[in-house]
Design a protein around this motif. Sequence first.
Motif, PDB file in Angstrom:
ATOM      1  N   PRO A   1      37.808 -75.327 111.228  1.00  8.56           N
ATOM      2  CA  PRO A   1      38.867 -74.321 111.283  1.00  8.56           C
ATOM      3  C   PRO A   1      39.653 -74.464 112.585  1.00  8.56           C
ATOM      4  O   PRO A   1      39.128 -74.999 113.565  1.00  8.56           O
ATOM      5  CB  PRO A   1      38.095 -73.002 111.258  1.00  8.56           C
ATOM      6  CG  PRO A   1      36.766 -73.326 111.835  1.00  8.56           C
ATOM      7  CD  PRO A   1      36.477 -74.742 111.423  1.00  8.56           C
TER       8      PRO A   1
ATOM      9  N   THR B   1      36.821 -68.140 108.989  1.00  7.44           N
ATOM     10  CA  THR B   1      36.121 -69.425 109.099  1.00  7.44           C
ATOM     11  C   THR B   1      34.896 -69.499 108.193  1.00  7.44           C
ATOM     12  O   THR B   1      34.387 -70.577 107.921  1.00  7.44           O
ATOM     13  CB  THR B   1      35.680 -69.705 110.557  1.00  7.44           C
ATOM     14  OG1 THR B   1      34.787 -68.674 110.974  1.00  7.44           O
ATOM     15  CG2 THR B   1      36.869 -69.754 111.482  1.00  7.44           C
TER      16      THR B   1
ATOM     17  N   TRP C   1      35.532 -71.782 105.416  1.00  9.56           N
ATOM     18  CA  TRP C   1      35.497 -73.184 105.861  1.00  9.56           C
ATOM     19  C   TRP C   1      34.051 -73.670 105.933  1.00  9.56           C
ATOM     20  O   TRP C   1      33.730 -74.802 105.561  1.00  9.56           O
ATOM     21  CB  TRP C   1      36.185 -73.332 107.224  1.00  9.56           C
ATOM     22  CG  TRP C   1      37.644 -72.924 107.241  1.00  9.56           C
ATOM     23  CD1 TRP C   1      38.151 -71.689 106.966  1.00  9.56           C
ATOM     24  CD2 TRP C   1      38.770 -73.764 107.542  1.00  9.56           C
ATOM     25  NE1 TRP C   1      39.522 -71.717 107.095  1.00  9.56           N
ATOM     26  CE2 TRP C   1      39.923 -72.967 107.454  1.00  9.56           C
ATOM     27  CE3 TRP C   1      38.889 -75.118 107.899  1.00  9.56           C
ATOM     28  CZ2 TRP C   1      41.191 -73.473 107.685  1.00  9.56           C
ATOM     29  CZ3 TRP C   1      40.158 -75.630 108.147  1.00  9.56           C
ATOM     30  CH2 TRP C   1      41.300 -74.807 108.035  1.00  9.56           C
TER      31      TRP C   1
ATOM     32  N   GLN D   1      38.824 -76.669 102.443  1.00 11.62           N
ATOM     33  CA  GLN D   1      38.094 -75.838 103.433  1.00 11.62           C
ATOM     34  C   GLN D   1      38.557 -74.381 103.433  1.00 11.62           C
ATOM     35  O   GLN D   1      37.728 -73.476 103.331  1.00 11.62           O
ATOM     36  CB  GLN D   1      38.232 -76.429 104.836  1.00 11.62           C
ATOM     37  CG  GLN D   1      37.215 -77.479 105.189  1.00 11.62           C
ATOM     38  CD  GLN D   1      37.130 -77.646 106.705  1.00 11.62           C
ATOM     39  OE1 GLN D   1      36.314 -77.011 107.363  1.00 11.62           O
ATOM     40  NE2 GLN D   1      37.968 -78.502 107.261  1.00 11.62           N
TER      41      GLN D   1
ATOM     42  N   GLU E   1      41.691 -82.626 108.351  1.00 11.12           N
ATOM     43  CA  GLU E   1      40.302 -83.005 108.559  1.00 11.12           C
ATOM     44  C   GLU E   1      40.168 -84.476 108.982  1.00 11.12           C
ATOM     45  O   GLU E   1      41.090 -85.274 108.813  1.00 11.12           O
ATOM     46  CB  GLU E   1      39.504 -82.824 107.255  1.00 11.12           C
ATOM     47  CG  GLU E   1      39.212 -81.383 106.882  1.00 11.12           C
ATOM     48  CD  GLU E   1      40.212 -80.823 105.875  1.00 11.12           C
ATOM     49  OE1 GLU E   1      41.308 -81.411 105.732  1.00 11.12           O
ATOM     50  OE2 GLU E   1      39.896 -79.794 105.255  1.00 11.12           O
TER      51      GLU E   1
END
Length: 319
Positions: free
Chosen positions: A43, A52, A55, A210, A236
Amino acid sequence: MSTVLEALELFPIRIPMRHRFRRVDHREAVVIRGPAGWGEFSPFPDYPPHVTTRWLAAALEAACSSLPEPGRAFIPINVTVPAVAPDVAARLVLESGAGTAKVKVGEPGQTMEEDEARLAAVRAAIGPEGKIRIDVNAGWDLETATLRLASYARFDLEYVEQPVKTLEEMVELKQRVSVPLAADELVRLRPDPLEVAAMGAADILVVKVQPLGGVARTLDIAARARIPVVVSSALETSVGIYSGLLVASLLPELRYACGLGTVSLIEGDPTRSPLVSMNGMLEVRRPEPDPDLLRRWRPDRDRAAEMLRKVRNAAEVLT
Ligand SMILES: [Mg+2]
């Protein structure tokens, strides 16, 4: 949940960005090794634990549960052009060989002239057959969006991603302009990601694994959206990009190039064979982190401790 984390290996990494993007100049991630493979928790630094936690759910899904087998073997992707100078933008497009470019515009501190010069350079580089989509990251108000999109019609845009911030503004803008609108931030920041589609606020949904909480949940949202989706990354490393590729490989229909070619925006990767596209295509494969590279990109002690603390905070919300 803490017991779940105890059974896993966590590796914080911090890698410089090639170009400043989303106002970050380093990409931070915690890659997680579990019984089923590797997952990524990355995150952005300012995100609170109630955000988060999704995620982390995505990272744990990849590390602990068996992901489905891929469908398609290759995925078409766009080249991502950050808010860079025109000559850099043109070079990024030409080097990528991609037939679709996603161009950042409306970045704070940049002028309309800078955006137009970048778009003109990208159009010249990609040619008349190439597709150009722009991403505003909700940087415009309704009036600015109306004026700029009228002016940018000359660049023949495929669609515009999150031009304005709110659901209401998106609905109103859709009445005013003819270019298709894609929702991104709105999809992941609202409690119900499908509300955007249900309210008629977008023609396309940008889905990211995510922020949505994993591969299974993203596939489910795509199946129920009733409008086309574009699978994109949250910047990512290759570990997290694989999950996006997997989703794209399993969609019944893939009408748009995906925004998964972002590993090349980062200076390095935890894997030896990063998921970098060739001529606008990415192979669907799952590369594994390399121990030396995990060591190479490990941040200093304080930063590593802070990143691990964020994992635990997210895990607490998850329970
Ligand atoms: Mg976006």
